[in-house]
Design a protein around this motif. Structure first.
Motif, mmCIF file in Angstrom:
data_model
loop_
_atom_site.group_PDB
_atom_site.id
_atom_site.type_symbol
_atom_site.label_atom_id
_atom_site.label_comp_id
_atom_site.label_asym_id
_atom_site.label_seq_id
_atom_site.Cartn_x
_atom_site.Cartn_y
_atom_site.Cartn_z
ATOM 1 N N LEU A 16 38.998 5.698 -50.221
ATOM 2 C CA LEU A 16 38.025 6.569 -49.555
ATOM 3 C C LEU A 16 37.199 7.369 -50.563
ATOM 4 N N LYS A 17 37.174 6.901 -51.795
ATOM 5 C CA LYS A 17 36.519 7.666 -52.869
ATOM 6 C C LYS A 17 35.052 7.948 -52.559
ATOM 7 N N ASP A 18 34.399 7.034 -51.859
ATOM 8 C CA ASP A 18 32.979 7.240 -51.567
ATOM 9 C C ASP A 18 32.738 8.361 -50.569
ATOM 10 N N LEU A 19 33.824 8.802 -49.895
ATOM 11 C CA LEU A 19 33.699 9.926 -48.955
ATOM 12 C C LEU A 19 33.917 11.277 -49.636
ATOM 13 N N ARG A 20 34.270 11.256 -50.905
ATOM 14 C CA ARG A 20 34.542 12.512 -51.607
ATOM 15 C C ARG A 20 33.357 13.489 -51.539
ATOM 16 N N PRO A 21 32.097 13.018 -51.677
ATOM 17 C CA PRO A 21 30.984 13.959 -51.541
ATOM 18 C C PRO A 21 30.908 14.614 -50.165
ATOM 19 N N LEU A 22 31.333 13.908 -49.132
ATOM 20 C CA LEU A 22 31.338 14.515 -47.792
ATOM 21 C C LEU A 22 32.334 15.666 -47.735
ATOM 22 N N TRP A 23 33.485 15.465 -48.369
ATOM 23 C CA TRP A 23 34.485 16.545 -48.430
ATOM 24 C C TRP A 23 33.906 17.766 -49.146
ATOM 25 N N ALA A 24 33.245 17.506 -50.262
ATOM 26 C CA ALA A 24 32.665 18.607 -51.033
ATOM 27 C C ALA A 24 31.563 19.328 -50.259
ATOM 28 N N ASP A 25 30.837 18.578 -49.422
ATOM 29 C CA ASP A 25 29.747 19.168 -48.636
ATOM 30 C C ASP A 25 30.219 19.771 -47.312
ATOM 31 N N GLY A 26 31.502 19.671 -47.022
ATOM 32 C CA GLY A 26 32.016 20.201 -45.759
ATOM 33 C C GLY A 26 31.747 19.313 -44.577
ATOM 34 N N ASP A 27 31.542 17.986 -44.813
ATOM 35 C CA ASP A 27 31.275 17.033 -43.739
ATOM 36 C C ASP A 27 32.445 16.100 -43.471
ATOM 37 N N LEU A 28 33.616 16.399 -44.035
ATOM 38 C CA LEU A 28 34.805 15.565 -43.854
ATOM 39 C C LEU A 28 36.017 16.462 -43.720
ATOM 40 N N ALA A 29 36.893 16.124 -42.758
ATOM 41 C CA ALA A 29 38.123 16.895 -42.542
ATOM 42 C C ALA A 29 39.204 15.959 -42.029
ATOM 43 N N PHE A 30 40.438 16.434 -42.059
ATOM 44 C CA PHE A 30 41.577 15.658 -41.576
ATOM 45 C C PHE A 30 42.439 16.546 -40.677
ATOM 46 N N VAL A 31 43.125 15.901 -39.737
ATOM 47 C CA VAL A 31 44.183 16.563 -38.967
ATOM 48 C C VAL A 31 45.484 15.858 -39.299
#
Length: 410
Positions: A91-106
């Protein structure tokens, strides 16, 4: 042209394929519905039972490595999110989404489904949003049950049709469906089996007649004379071509196109999560496809619509805490939910962590669920569309206690 059989009929045809048929890449209908306002909601069903412990790795739990000597060791290639959690490297390509606050997990979340761990029952309960399965023909999906409460909700014009809607959006309120290309190939033995089933199953007979007509209508012939081994080879080739042809991206493109217009709700599935063996390798493909889907949605929706969008990625159950003898994991209970979108309050992990000590496990084998996945979906819909909490607790998910707001959306 798409060919989609009712799940009951498909089960009869695919028994020889094994339990991973529940996550076939050929079963990828998209359901769409209109709704008032600017918020968009996309629900992606991850068919096959995604291993939440591998996707969102609790590297800070001292028992994690001992339960998974091979899979945890592969965590060296994972991506650190917090002091406690890491994300699978695929999921490395989603790392920028995490940094931008556009990705979360439950973490450690689950439907009320327990103990039997059947893909099809688990998926039906996930999409029905109920505690128990209703009789066949009376099941409706929780997204469909929400639609009548939205003033001005309308059916979106359909494009190409299969026969089956996703249960998630099945019900009394009309929605639209589309699916990518699927061709139909049957062996003579398979045709004979179908003829026998049709004698006592009018629904299957009608479905198969339509499937043959649809498959032939796009100019491709329907093949009947083929050995069983050749038929299996053809099915595997179709699945390979579906992956090679980026079918999942075609689905994302179509969904984004509709959501840029009148549609506000979309639902489809991404399969391949049944990782009983060699999980370190087997999980890479579906994670990469899911990552591609999310990023494609972001790109095709555009910044304005993406900022109004919530993407919920949900699976029927998690997998065992301990890896098995073939370096995979078996069907479990508590799992992980992935959320993305510009409307999501991301860059964080939601839910309570139960721990992985043996006494903390469900039946001493699975992650103990600490929340109901339906509550997270309910709050996402509540915050997106402004409906009263009582609608979700009493009608959409009858009997659900949503608890206090987790403030999922911006």
């Amino acid at each position: 042209m798409s060919v989609i059989l009712p799940r009951r009929g498909f089960l009869k045809l695919s028994a020889a394929i094994g339990c991973s048929a529940a996550a076939s890449p050929l079963l990828t209908p998209v359901s769409l519905a209109s709704a008032p306002g600017e918020r968009r909601l996309i629900v992606i069903i991850l068919r096959g039972g995604m291993d939440g412990l591998d996707v969102l790795r609790p590297m800070g739990d001292r028992d994690f490595a001992s339960h998974r000597p091979n899979l945890a060791a592969s965590g060296r290639d994972g991506l650190r999110l917090t002091e406690f959690h890491g994300m699978h490297a695929a999921l490395k390509d989603l790392r920028p989404l995490w940094a931008d606050g556009d990705l979360a997990f439950v973490q450690a979340t689950s439907t009320p489904y327990r103990d039997k761990r059947s893909h099809f029952d688990g998926q039906d309960l996930l999409e029905a949003g109920t505690i128990d399965l209703a009789p066949m023909g009376r099941r409706t999906g929780w997204l469909n049950r929400m639609l009548p409460h939205l003033p001005g909700a309308e059916e979106r014009t359909a494009f190409a049709l299969g026969r089956e809607d996703m249960l998630l959006l099945t019900g009394e309120t009309p929605v639209s469906n589309w699916s990518p290309e699927v061709d139909l190939t049957l062996s003579s033995q398979g045709l004979r089996l179908l003829e026998l089933m049709m004698q006592s199953d009018p629904e299957m007979a009608a479905s198969m007649a339509e499937a043959i007509a649809l498959a032939g209508s796009d100019g491709d012939s329907v093949t009947f004379e083929m050995s069983e081994d050749a038929m299996m080879d053809e099915m595997m080739a179709d699945a390979k071509e579906a992956r090679k042809g980026k079918t999942h991206l075609k689905i994302a493109d179509f969904a984004a196109e509709q959501l840029r217009g009148e549609s506000r709700i979309a639902s489809f599935s991404v399969g391949g999560w049944d990782t009983h063996a060699n999980q370190q390798r087997a999980l890479n493909g579906p994670l990469e496809r899911l990552s591609e889907v999310i990023l494609r949605l972001k790109d095709q929706l555009g910044a304005r619509v993406w900022d109004q969008t919530s993407v919920l990625c949900m699976t029927e159950f998690g997998r065992t805490v301990r890896e098995n003898g073939t370096k995979g994991t078996d069907h479990g209970t508590g799992g992980t939910m992935i959320m993305a979108g510009g409307a999501i309050r991301g860059g964080r992990i939601y839910g309570e962590w139960p721990g992985l000590a043996e006494a903390d496990l469900y039946q001493r084998r699975d992650v103990m669920p600490t929340s109901d996945v339906r509550a997270w979906a309910a709050w996402a819909m509540h915050d997106s569309f402004g409906l009263p909490k009582s609608v979700f607790e009493n009608q959409v998910f009858a009997g659900l206690d949503m608890g206090s707001s987790p403030n999922l959306l911006l």
